[in-house]
Scaffold this active site. Sequence first.
Site, short mmCIF file in Angstrom:
data_model
loop_
_atom_site.label_atom_id
_atom_site.label_comp_id
_atom_site.label_asym_id
_atom_site.label_seq_id
_atom_site.Cartn_x
_atom_site.Cartn_y
_atom_site.Cartn_z
N ARG A 34 0.84 -1.19 0.00
CA ARG A 34 0.00 0.00 0.00
C ARG A 34 0.88 1.24 0.00
O ARG A 34 1.90 1.29 0.68
CB ARG A 34 -0.91 0.01 1.22
N ASP A 59 11.06 9.19 -9.73
CA ASP A 59 11.24 8.51 -8.44
C ASP A 59 12.07 7.25 -8.61
O ASP A 59 11.75 6.20 -8.06
CB ASP A 59 9.87 8.18 -7.82
#
Length: 242
Positions: free
Chosen positions: A5, A127
């Site tokens: 998550r 990222d």
Amino acid sequence: EPLGRGGMGTVYVAEDPDLGRQVALKVATLGEAVSPSEAKGLDPTALTRIRNEARILARLEHPGIVPVHDLGTLPDGRVFYVMKLVRGLRLDEHARREPASPLLLRLFERICEAVAFAHAHGVIHRDLKPENVMVGPFGEVLVLDWGVARWNPDRVHIERETVAEEDRDPETAGPGIAVRDQGPTSVATSVGSGSSPGTAFGTILGTPGYMAPEQARGETDAIDERTDVYALGAMLSFLLRG
């Protein structure tokens, strides 16, 4: 079953009944709601980011980039997409098993090839870090987690495409969309174990230690392909020195 998550979405291991295979299913996060029935006021920015991530990945058909199989909306309004379930180890975990080996440099070269392919299609990852790269049991290398990627149609070096208004980056789409996601971590579609350094959301997008100076200062207009190259250099330093 849940796989991981992050600030924007939750990844599940799911079964494709038609083809009889396991896949990874990424669904927009509900925030504080504990079940879909309790979902209230879904953040449109989070939904847009999930949809854009899937569309960006769909444009990047490359062996080093995880493929997308489907995109849709659940009855409660959450956006989801289905992708290949990547098995193996994250690059940081793999590197601890084979520190500073020639194999690591060959893996790094393949990461660079995937990123160069993305840049040629106008996509900046923003990222890149070892935790967002998976190494499969047969030496496969996949660059993951394109949730904060930016697609700039003006920087496509391969072919021109028409961009729909809803495809545009939430930071540059105009005053109607603001970046409000404050999720603490990014999700890698990995079956491996271990924690990942958190991705910072908001004005600053990226991971401390791998962000270029313009990223760390929140200068989003200055971010381009060189921002990813900086992160690749930081990844190379990690692989060589730990």
